[in-house]
Design an enzyme around this catalytic site. Structure first.
Site: not given
Ligand code: IPE
Ligand code: IPE
Ligand code: MG
Length: 248
Positions: A132, A21, A38
């Site tokens: 792995l 995240d 990303h």
């Molecule tokens: C969780 O991250 C999903 C992934 C890492 C793929 P999100 O950024 O979507 O989660 P929330 O919405 O903040 O809980």
């Molecule tokens: C995690 O990073 C990747 C996915 C959920 C695909 P985010 O895109 O949720 O990044 P933040 O949490 O908004 O910074």
């Molecule tokens: Mg996120």
């Protein structure tokens, strides 16, 4: 002493699950758009997969796209799907070089056809690897998985394949996407959020949780080693007392 040398090789978790995240926030901090984050996050994936393999982790499950992520703006969803295809295509030879086997869990049929095709090809091309196992959670959510499992159990019960009185924990596990994968002992979430976001609710029942403020694109090899070291200093009691464990 480097972090990796401090790791007790006898006590390495065999399965680590990661909620990757913070890509969007990382990009914003650089004055870039979320997609850039990303892309940078892929470098962390490469690093962490290599690090996990080097210390003898057997399974690593990466939460790459949740059921709820379909609700993001279309440009972001499209970019993530494109990134997925291009990454899988580009990384497959490296996965083979490193003896990594690719697998995926989630509602895979909801992915764009090109994406699913690349994924299946890479899964097939790496299927004989014995190091792995890298599991990508794609269009995954735990509630979706549990609903699918309940539906299949109900159908099997209706058709006389399952006796309701005989349903056990092991039995239910056979209906989950992770049926051939042991439960994670360690779950890591980056970016300072302290929630599970619909990830592996059943499988994480007794996992150790490790949270770090680092944003996913900043999470690299040493951060994984730090998480493993932290895990190794915990006492996993599984409901027993500490004395019971030391008497063994
Ligand atoms: C969780 O991250 C999903 C992934 C890492 C793929 P999100 O950024 O979507 O989660 P929330 O919405 O903040 O809980
Ligand atoms: C995690 O990073 C990747 C996915 C959920 C695909 P985010 O895109 O949720 O990044 P933040 O949490 O908004 O910074
Ligand atoms: Mg996120």
């Amino acid at each position: 002493m480097s972090l990796v040398t401090q790791i007790n090789k006898e006590k390495v978790p065999q399965h680590i699950a990661i909620i990757m995240d913070g890509n969007g926030r990382w990009a914003k901090k650089q004055g870039e758009n979320r997609i850039y984050g990303h892309y940078e996050g892929v470098n962390s994936v490469r690093d962490v997969v290599a690090a996990a393999g080097e210390v003898g982790v057997k399974y690593i499950t990466l939460y790459a796209f949740s059921t709820e992520n379909w609700n993001r703006p279309k440009e972001e969803v499209d970019a993530l799907m494109e990134l997925l295809v291009s990454t899988i295509t580009a990384e497959t030879p490296q996965l083979n070089n490193k003896n990594v086997r690719l697998q995926a869990i989630g509602n895979l049929n909801s992915l764009p056809p090109a994406c699913l095709q690349e994924l299946n090809e890479s899964i097939e091309l790496t299927s004989k690897n014995t190091g792995l196992t890298l599991v990508l959670a794609l269009s995954y959510s735990s509630k979706w998985e549990l609903i699918s499992a309940v539906k299949q159990i109900a159908a099997d019960a209706k058709n006389g394949l399952v006796n309701i009185e005989d349903i056990t924990e092991k039995n239910i596990e056979q209906y989950l996407c992770t049926k051939h994968i042991p439960d994670p002992e360690l779950m890591i979430r980056t970016s300072g959020e302290h929630r599970i976001s619909n990830f592996l609710l059943w499988q994480l029942a007794y996992a150790e949780f490790y949270f770090t403020d680092k944003l996913w694109p900043d999470f690299r090899k040493d951060d994984l080693y730090e998480a493993i070291l932290n895990y190794q200093n915990r006492e996993r009691r599984f409901g027993k007392t500490s004395d019971q464990l030391t008497q063994l």
